[in-house]
Design an enzyme around this catalytic site. Sequence first.
Site, PDB file in Angstrom:
ATOM      1  N   TYR A 142     -34.046   4.965 -47.994  1.00 36.44           N
ATOM      2  CA  TYR A 142     -35.363   4.556 -46.912  1.00 36.44           C
ATOM      3  C   TYR A 142     -35.792   5.915 -45.844  1.00 36.44           C
ATOM      4  O   TYR A 142     -36.330   6.145 -45.425  1.00 36.44           O
ATOM      5  CB  TYR A 142     -35.411   3.848 -46.007  1.00 36.44           C
ATOM      6  CG  TYR A 142     -35.501   2.135 -46.682  1.00 36.44           C
ATOM      7  CD1 TYR A 142     -35.615   1.597 -47.842  1.00 36.44           C
ATOM      8  CD2 TYR A 142     -34.455   1.288 -46.511  1.00 36.44           C
ATOM      9  CE1 TYR A 142     -35.835   0.980 -48.336  1.00 36.44           C
ATOM     10  CE2 TYR A 142     -34.089  -0.387 -46.645  1.00 36.44           C
ATOM     11  CZ  TYR A 142     -35.062  -0.193 -47.942  1.00 36.44           C
ATOM     12  OH  TYR A 142     -35.409  -0.838 -48.798  1.00 36.44           O
ATOM     13  N   ASP A 249     -30.450  -4.222 -47.725  1.00 33.54           N
ATOM     14  CA  ASP A 249     -31.797  -5.002 -48.069  1.00 33.54           C
ATOM     15  C   ASP A 249     -31.881  -6.360 -48.819  1.00 33.54           C
ATOM     16  O   ASP A 249     -31.944  -7.305 -48.242  1.00 33.54           O
ATOM     17  CB  ASP A 249     -32.603  -3.814 -47.723  1.00 33.54           C
ATOM     18  CG  ASP A 249     -33.488  -4.381 -47.253  1.00 33.54           C
ATOM     19  OD1 ASP A 249     -33.697  -5.239 -46.212  1.00 33.54           O
ATOM     20  OD2 ASP A 249     -35.065  -3.080 -46.880  1.00 33.54           O
TER      21      ASP A 249
END
Length: 368
Positions: A142, A249
């Site tokens: 990310y 996640d």
Amino acid sequence: MSTPSILILPGDGIGPEIMAEVMKVINWYDDKIGLKFDVSHDVVGGAAYDKYGAPLADETLAKAQEVDAVLLGAVGGPKYDNLDFSIKPERGLLRLRKEMDLYSNLRPAQCFDALADFSSLKRDVVAGLDIMIVRELTSGIYFGEPRGVFKEGNERVGINTQRYTESEVARVARSAFELARKRGNKVCSMEKANVMESGILWRDVVTEIHAAEYSDVELSHMYADAGAMQLCRWPKQFDVIVTDNLFGDLLSDAAAMLTGSLGMLPSASLGAPMENGRPKALYEPVHGSAPDIAGQGKANPIACILSFAMALRYSFDQIEEADRLEKAVEKVLADGVRTADLLGEEGVTPVTTSEMGDKIVEALTASM
Ligand code: NAD
């Protein structure tokens, strides 16, 4: 050691309602156990925009950096939907996490017996489940460079980069091993070392840290795709799972949902140890500000109360008191007390947010 300090940031929507119930618990510890906290209050999110014109004021951030633990309710709401992206309530929370460099995100998946039928899995697979996913939160795909959508010949390409340094893996691995010592003493590290170089590094570093500093903790490794399968097949085989930002996640959302309602899920985000040895820490429920039920006494305060239980365990080393609080929640649920989000059984009348808080405090008193 000085009196442990907590900064309370209730936020928006149901945030202030659920935080009022956490304050009942904090006051109970002060009155009945003599466990004192130096509590200060401030605003974040839309409430901070209303007061300071920004979703996280610099002075609030400075306070957050100084205290032993920040306890946050939730931010956001329709009133703020049309604000510029840079001052939306959620930016306040993101800034807080980033500036405090909270690299270790703890998401427990705990299934209280009384709620086992809320799960989409069979009762015997989830009843009594108590696992912890530790997700690396500030690096990985990310954040890695290069990233973006680029033109290549006649077409566009989208690029993200998975990048981990040794020290980034080492610090989250240490965080997972430390947690395991306070729980079931087992860590399973998940990556895809079979197809990703960053996974090979991840596995090597976790193995080295384990051998050098944590050989008393049981360590295993699993490819993240196999881990996802095992989480659905028999989640009770795990204690602490440590994994990177992307896999974490996905795996933490899947694991959390094994247990049923959003109103039950706490979380913690930890950073580097401060001078007093405690990690920088932010505790918050997983759910949002639930504007659809705000101000109606319908919110379930348990996720926020269990977030405080995590603070007792991971910031303040009050393991027995964390157990006591979790058992009080378990007792109240076993007695059939339910907020509206937990209704399933016929003929049960829901209690209000405040009544749920009172019942938990009563159960704490009964535990003495
Ligand atoms: P949400 O989590 O607020 O609500 C989803 C659903 O779950 C709603 O029906 C809500 O009533 C219910 N719910 C959530 N928490 C509950 C509780 N404690 N007790 C009973 N029911 C509960 O998610 P959303 O509706 O997508 O978002 C609402 C707002 O919250 C948005 O502004 C969003 O940006 C924000 N948000 C904030 C956070 C955070 O502060 N960490 C997280 C997610 C969403």
